[in-house]
Design an enzyme around this catalytic site. Structure first.
Site, PDB file in Angstrom:
ATOM      1  N   SER A 299       0.854  -1.194   0.000  1.00  0.00           N
ATOM      2  CA  SER A 299       0.000   0.000   0.000  1.00  0.00           C
ATOM      3  C   SER A 299       0.879   1.229   0.000  1.00  0.00           C
ATOM      4  O   SER A 299       1.998   1.197   0.520  1.00  0.00           O
ATOM      5  CB  SER A 299      -0.869   0.027   1.258  1.00  0.00           C
ATOM      6  OG  SER A 299      -0.095   0.423   2.382  1.00  0.00           O
ATOM      7  N   ASP A 300       0.405   2.322  -0.572  1.00  0.00           N
ATOM      8  CA  ASP A 300       1.097   3.579  -0.339  1.00  0.00           C
ATOM      9  C   ASP A 300       0.989   3.861   1.163  1.00  0.00           C
ATOM     10  O   ASP A 300       0.104   3.339   1.843  1.00  0.00           O
ATOM     11  CB  ASP A 300       0.487   4.711  -1.176  1.00  0.00           C
ATOM     12  CG  ASP A 300       1.510   5.819  -1.422  1.00  0.00           C
ATOM     13  OD1 ASP A 300       2.487   5.925  -0.641  1.00  0.00           O
ATOM     14  OD2 ASP A 300       1.350   6.584  -2.387  1.00  0.00           O
ATOM     15  N   CYS A 301       1.934   4.672   1.673  1.00  0.00           N
ATOM     16  CA  CYS A 301       2.057   4.740   3.130  1.00  0.00           C
ATOM     17  C   CYS A 301       0.838   5.392   3.778  1.00  0.00           C
ATOM     18  O   CYS A 301       0.520   6.542   3.506  1.00  0.00           O
ATOM     19  CB  CYS A 301       3.359   5.440   3.501  1.00  0.00           C
ATOM     20  SG  CYS A 301       4.742   4.415   2.952  1.00  0.00           S
ATOM     21  N   ALA A 303      -2.203   4.277   3.258  1.00  0.00           N
ATOM     22  CA  ALA A 303      -3.390   4.149   2.401  1.00  0.00           C
ATOM     23  C   ALA A 303      -4.433   3.190   2.972  1.00  0.00           C
ATOM     24  O   ALA A 303      -5.633   3.381   2.743  1.00  0.00           O
ATOM     25  CB  ALA A 303      -2.990   3.714   0.999  1.00  0.00           C
TER      26      ALA A 303
END
Ligand SMILES: *[C@@H]1O[C@H](CO)[C@@H](O)[C@H](O)[C@H]1NC(C)=O
Ligand SMILES: *[C@@H]1O[C@H](CO)[C@@H](O)[C@H](O)[C@H]1NC(C)=O
Ligand SMILES: *[C@@H]1O[C@H](CO)[C@@H](O)[C@H](O)[C@H]1NC(C)=O
Ligand SMILES: *[C@@H]1O[C@H](CO)[C@@H](O)[C@H](O)[C@H]1NC(C)=O
Ligand SMILES: *[C@@H]1O[C@H](CO)[C@@H](O)[C@H](O)[C@H]1NC(C)=O
Ligand SMILES: *[C@@H]1O[C@H](CO)[C@@H](O)[C@H](O)[C@H]1NC(C)=O
Ligand SMILES: *[C@@H]1O[C@H](CO)[C@@H](O)[C@H](O)[C@H]1NC(C)=O
Ligand SMILES: *[C@@H]1O[C@H](CO)[C@@H](O)[C@H](O)[C@H]1NC(C)=O
Length: 778
Positions: A299-301, A303
C-alpha cells in the site's frame, strides 16, 4: 634494538592491530540475513533448506509463526523473529533516480558508503527516448543497492520505484517523477528500468536470484496531489473504461507482464468510488490473476488506514483491513496492521488464512532476494564492493543520461553552440545557476558530487561572473539593476530559471504554468540589456508557458534541462559549448497558461466539444500548445523516409465477420479478443525508416514513430506513439531503423466499454512529416 625495545614495539603492534580490527569491524558490518550456519538450530529449519522449492520453504516458515508474530510481519517495518534467526526487514526503500534515503531500508549516515550516484529526475531521462539507457540506469542502481547491502548499510532490498503514472495534467507536482504523458513511453520505461533494477537481462531473462525488487506505483489513475481543495487522500478519480484501458493501465500492465516487476503499489485515491487498496477486481483479478504478478502488493504509506479515516469507505479500522487483505494487499506501509489486525480477526473481518496468503507472497520475495540462504557473501551478488558505488562508470552514465535528455527548444540563427574561443566573458544569471538542491528533484539520495551550472561554466570560461537576480526561485524579490549591469558588460549571458521543489512537489500541484514571481520581468530586462541574444536554461519537471521567451528575438536559445541530477552542470555546459549535440524530445505537451481553466480533477483524456473541454495529451488535445509532445531541436538536421513507398496491405483472411462497434456505425471493426492470439500473431507489419544526419555534428537522435486513423471520431486519438529508437549518427551518415509492429497492438483502438478493436480500412504511420499508409483488408 634491545629487548625492552622489542617488547615495546610488540605492544605497539598489538595496539595497532587491535585498533585496525576495531576499524575493520565497524566498516564491514555484516548484512542482515536468515539461516546463519553458525546458528545450531538452522539445520532443523525446513525454510533454511535451499534445496527445497521456495513455496515449501515459505510454508514451513509460516507454519512456525504464532498469530502475533504473523501480524507483526504485515507492516513495512517487519521486526526480527530471534527464535527463528530471522532478522528485521524494512520493506520500504526508494530508488526513483538513484538510491535514496527516503524510506527505511537504506542507510548512508557516517558509514563506508556515504553517497550514491544521482541520475537525472525521471522526466528528463524519459526525454532521451532511449530504453537501453533506462535499463542501464536501473542496473547501476541495483548494483549500488547490493553494494550497500553487502557493506551492512541496508536492511531491505525492496524498492518502491518506478513511478509510472501517466503525467495527465501539467500542474501535477509529481509529474517530474514519471516518464511523461504517453502510455507507450511509460510502458517501455517501466519494462527497461525494472529489468535493470531487478538484475534481469535487457530482454527479461532472469538467472535466478533477484538483484533487488522493483515496484510499479501508484496503481492507478493517481496524478493529483493537492489542488484547489482536492487532496489525493480523499480524491475520487472518475475514469471511463476507455481511458482506463488505453491510458492509465498500460504502464502497469507492461511493468508486470514484460518487466516482471515483483511488486505493485496501490494508491491513495479512489477510482470510481472504490479505494484502490480495497479493490479486489483491480488487485487480485487484474494484477495478480490476469497480469500474473509474481510478488507482492504494497500500500502507499497510510493508504489502508485511509480506507477508514479519510475516505470513510470502511466504518471501522478492522473493516478497512478486511477490505485490503481480501482485495489482495500483502504489505501495509505504516503501523495499521500492528494496531488492528488482531481485532480484525476477533471481529471476523479477516481470518488467519488471509494473513497467511499475504505472508506467503512477502516471504517468498525475501527468499528470492537470497536473504534466507545463509552467508550473503556466497550469493552471486555477494562480492559487489563499495567501490561500485559512485564509480566512474556510474558517474559517466549519469552525465550521459542528462546529456541525452536535455531538450533544445529554440536556437535562432544557430546561436548555440558557443565557440569557447569566442567567449571572453560570460554573465551567469538566475536563482537556479548555483543551487545544488534545484538539480536533484525529489526522492534523491546524497549524491556522489554535484557540479552546478555556474561551477561548470566557470571552469570553461575564466571570466565568468554571477548574479542570482532573484532571491529564491519563487522570485518575490529581485535585483534587476545588478543583473542588467552584468548583462550589459559581458559577451554572452546564460540565464538559469524555471522551477524547484517549492513550486512543484509531492503534496503540491501548481496553479499556474507561467514562470513564478518576477522571473519573466527579470529575463526580459536582462535580454534587453545584453549585447547579444541571451541563452535561457529552464530547470523544471512540469511544462512551462514561456511563450514570451519563444517569441522574443533577444532570447536566442532555450534549453529545458528537467532536474538534471548530480552531473547537471557539466551536461548543460557540454551542450552549450558543443561538446555534446542535444537530441532530447519533450515527453509531455507544453500547454499555454489558459489550460489552467480546465479543472485538474477532470480525469477525462478525450475532449468533449459540447462543453469545450479540450482533452489531454498529444493523443487527444488539439488546442494551442507552447511546444508539442516529441518536440526537440538539435545542432544537426535529420530527415526521414519510409522505405516502402506504396501502401502496405494486410489481409485478415479471417472467417469472423467484422462488427459494427456499438459507438461507431460507419466503421467495421474486429474485436481483438475474438480475433485471437494466432490471427494477431500473423498480422505483423515491419516498417523500415531511413534516417539521415545532414550535419554538421554527430549526434544521438530518437526516431519517434506514430500511428493514426483517418478519423478522430468516437474517441480515436489524433495520433499515438507506437515505437521509438535512439540512433547515433555521424555527420552525413544515414541508417535504416526497423520497427516491428503488430496490427492488433499498434493499429487498434479502444472503444467506449474498454474493448480493443481493429478497424478495417486505412491506417497511417507517421515519422516527422512523412506518412505511410497501411490498409487492413478482410
Ligand atoms: C467487519 O466487521 C463488522 C462488524 O465488526 C461488520 O459489520 C462488517 O460487515 C465487516 N466487514 C467486512 C468487510 O467483513
Ligand atoms: C565567433 O563570433 C563571430 C562574430 O559573432 C562569428 O562570426 C564567428 O563565426 C564565431 N566563431 C565561431 C567559431 O563560432
Ligand atoms: C555525501 O553524503 C554525505 C552524507 O551521506 C553528505 O553529507 C554529503 O553532502 C554528500 N556529498 C555531496 C556531494 O552531496
Ligand atoms: C584561465 O585562468 C587560468 C589560471 O588563472 C590560466 O592558467 C588559464 O590559461 C586561463 N585560461 C584562459 C582560456 O584564459
Ligand atoms: C517571499 O516568499 C517567501 C515564501 O513565501 C517568504 O518567506 C518571504 O518573506 C517573501 N519575501 C518577500 C521579500 O516578500
Ligand atoms: C476551484 O474551486 C472553486 C471552488 O470550489 C471553483 O469555483 C473553481 O471553479 C475551481 N477552479 C477551477 C479551475 O476549476
Ligand atoms: C533540413 O533538411 C531538410 C531535408 O534535407 C531540408 O528540407 C531542410 O531545409 C533542412 N533544414 C535546415 C534548417 O537546414
Ligand atoms: C490472405 O489472402 C491473400 C490473398 O488471397 C494472400 O495473398 C495472403 O498471403 C493471405 N494471408 C495470410 C496471412 O494467409
Amino acid at each position: 634494538m634491545g629487548t625492552r625495545g622489542l617488547i615495546f614495539s610488540g605492544a605497539l603492534l598489538l595496539l595497532l592491530l587491535l585498533l585496525l580490527a576495531r576499524t575493520v569491524l565497524v566498516i564491514s558490518a555484516t548484512p542482515p540475513f536468515a539461516c546463519d550456519p553458525a546458528n545450531p538450530s538452522t539445520p532443523t529449519f525446513g525454510f533454511c533448506q535451499t534445496t527445497l522449492p521456495i513455496d515449501k520453504r515459505v510454508s514451513d516458515l509460516i507454519s512456525r509463526l504464532t498469530l502475533e508474530e504473523k501480524i507483526q510481519q504485515l507492516d513495512d517495518q517487519a521486526p526480527a523473529i530471534p527464535r527463528l534467526g530471522v532478522p528485521k526487514y524494512n520493506w520500504w526503500s526508494e530508488a526513483l533516480h538513484g538510491l535514496s534515503n527516503g524510506g527505511h531500508g537504506m542507510h548512508f549516515i557516517g558509514l563506508t558508503i556515504p553517497n550514491a550516484t544521482s541520475f537525472p529526475q525521471v522526466i528528463l531521462t524519459a526525454a532521451s527516448f532511449n530504453p537501453d539507457l533506462w535499463y542501464r540506469i536501473g542496473q547501476a542502481i541495483g548494483v549500488e543497492a547490493r553494494a550497500l547491502y553487502n557493506a551492512g548499510q541496508a536492511d531491505g532490498l525492496t524498492f518502491w520505484s518506478p513511478n509510472v503514472n501517466i503525467f495527465r495534467d501539467p500542474r501535477w507536482g509529481r509529474g517530474q517523477e514519471t516518464p511523461g504523458e504517453d502510455p507507450t513511453t511509460a510502458s517501455k520505461y517501466a519494462v527497461s528500468f525494472v529489468r535493470g533494477l531487478q538484475g534481469d537481462s535487457p530482454t527479461g531473462e532472469r538467472s535466478g536470484q533477484l538483484m533487488t525488487s522493483a515496484c510499479c506505483k501508484h496503481l492507478t489513475a493517481y496524478d493529483l496531489d493537492r489542488w484547489n481543495g482536492s487532496v489525493r487522500y480523499t480524491f475520487d478519480a472518475r475514469v471511463t473504461a476507455q481511458d482506463m484501458e488505453d491510458t492509465f493501465q498500460p504502464p502497469f500492465r507492461s511493468c508486470v507482464e514484460q518487466g516482471r516487476a515483483t511488486c505493485v503499489m496501490c494508491s491513495y485515491n479512489r477510482v470510481n468510488g472504490v479505494p484502490t487498496c480495497a479493490d479486489y477486481n483491480l488487485l487480485t483479478k487484474q494484477v495478480k490473476k490476469t497480469w500474473g504478478l509474481d510478488g507482492y502488493i504494497a500500500s502507499d504509506c497510510g493508504a489502508v488506514s485511509m480506507i477508514y479515516d479519510s475516505s470513510h469507505y470502511a466504518k471501522t479500522p478492522e473493516e478497512a483491513i478486511g477490505y485490503a487483505l481480501k482485495a489482495g494487499l500483502d504489505i501495509n506501509c505504516g503501523k495499521f496492521m500492528h494496531q488492528h489486525a488482531g481485532s480484525a480477526i476477533q471481529k471476523g473481518n479477516i481470518s488467519e488464512s488471509d494473513i497467511d496468503r499475504a505472508l506467503f507472497n512477502a516471504f517468498s520475495l525475501r527468499m528470492k532476494l537470497g536473504l534466507f540462504n545463509g552467508n550473503p557473501q556466497k550469493l552471486p551478488s555477494g562480492n559487489i564492493p563499495p567501490s561500485q558505488v559512485c564509480s566512474t562508470e556510474h558517474k559517466n552514465l549519469a552525465l550521459q543520461a542528462t546529456q541525452e535528455g536535455i531538450v533544445l527548444l529554440k536556437n535562432t540563427d544557430n546561436i548555440l553552440p558557443l565557440a569557447k574561443s569566442n567567449v571572453t566573458s560570460l554573465g551567469v544569471i538566475g536563482p537556479n545557476a548555483d543551487a545544488p538542491p534545484s538539480l536533484m528533484g525529489n526522492y534523491n539520495g546524497p549524491p556522489c558530487e554535484v557540479i552546478t551550472p555556474l561551477k561548470a561554466l566557470q571552469s570553461s570560461v575564466n571570466n565568468t561572473r554571477f548574479v542570482a537576480g532573484c532571491n529564491i526561485v519563487a522570485c518575490n524579490a529581485t535585483k534587476i539593476p545588478e543583473a542588467v549591469q552584468l548583462a550589459s558588460s559581458v559577451d554572452y549571458v546564460i540565464m538559469f530559471m524555471g522551477l524547484d521543489q517549492d513550486q512543484e512537489q509531492e503534496g503540491l500541484d501548481r496553479t499556474d504554468l507561467v514562470l513564478p514571481g518576477m522571473q519573466q520581468t527579470l529575463i526580459s530586462k536582462v535580454a534587453e540589456a545584453a549585447k547579444k541574444p541571451i541563452i535561457l536554461v529552464l530547470l523544471s519537471g512540469g511544462p512551462l508557458d514561456i511563450t514570451f521567451a519563444k517569441d522574443d528575438p533577444r532570447i536566442g536559445a532555450i534549453l529545458w534541462a528537467g532536474y538534471p541530477g548530480e552531473a547537471g552542470g557539466s551536461a548543460i555546459s557540454s551542450i552549450i559549448f558543443g561538446d555534446h549535440n542535444p537530441g532530447g524530445k519533450l515527453p509531455v505537451t507544453w500547454y499555454p497558461q489558459e489550460f489552467t481553466k480546465v479543472p485538474m480533477t477532470d480525469m477525462r483524456m478525450r475532449p468533449d466539444p459540447t462543453t469545450g473541454y479540450p482533452g489531454r495529451s498529444y493523443r487527444f488535445y488539439t488546442g494551442k500548445t507552447v511546444y508539442q509532445f516529441g518536440y526537440g531541436l538539435s545542432y544537426s538536421n535529420y530527415s526521414y523516409e519510409f522505405e516502402a513507398k506504396a501502401a502496405t496491405s494486410i489481409y485478415l483472411n479471417n472467417s469472423l465477420s467484422p462488427q459494427a462497434t456499438s459507438n461507431d456505425l460507419n466503421t467495421l471493426s474486429y474485436d481483438i479478443a475474438s480475433l485471437g492470439f494466432h490471427t494477431c500473431g500473423d498480422l505483423k507489419v515491419s516498417s523500415k525508416v531511413g534516417v539521415k544526419n545532414h550535419g554538421p555534428m554527430a549526434g544521438k537522435h530518437p526516431v519517434l514513430l506514430f500511428s493514426r486513423s483517418p478519423s478522430t471520431e468516437h474517441g480515436r486519438p489524433v495520433k499515438q506513439l507506437v515505437g521509438f529508437q535512439s540512433v547515433h549518427l555521424e555527420a552525413g551518415e544515414s541508417t535504416k531503423v526497423e520497427f516491428p509492429l503488430s496490427a492488433c497492438e499498434h493499429l487498434s483502438r479502444v472503444v467506449n466499454d474498454g474493448k480493443r478493436v481493429l478497424d478495417k480500412g486505412s491506417h497511417f504511420l507517421i515519422v516527422g512529416d512523412e506518412e505511410h499508409q497501411i490498409n487492413i483488408i478482410s
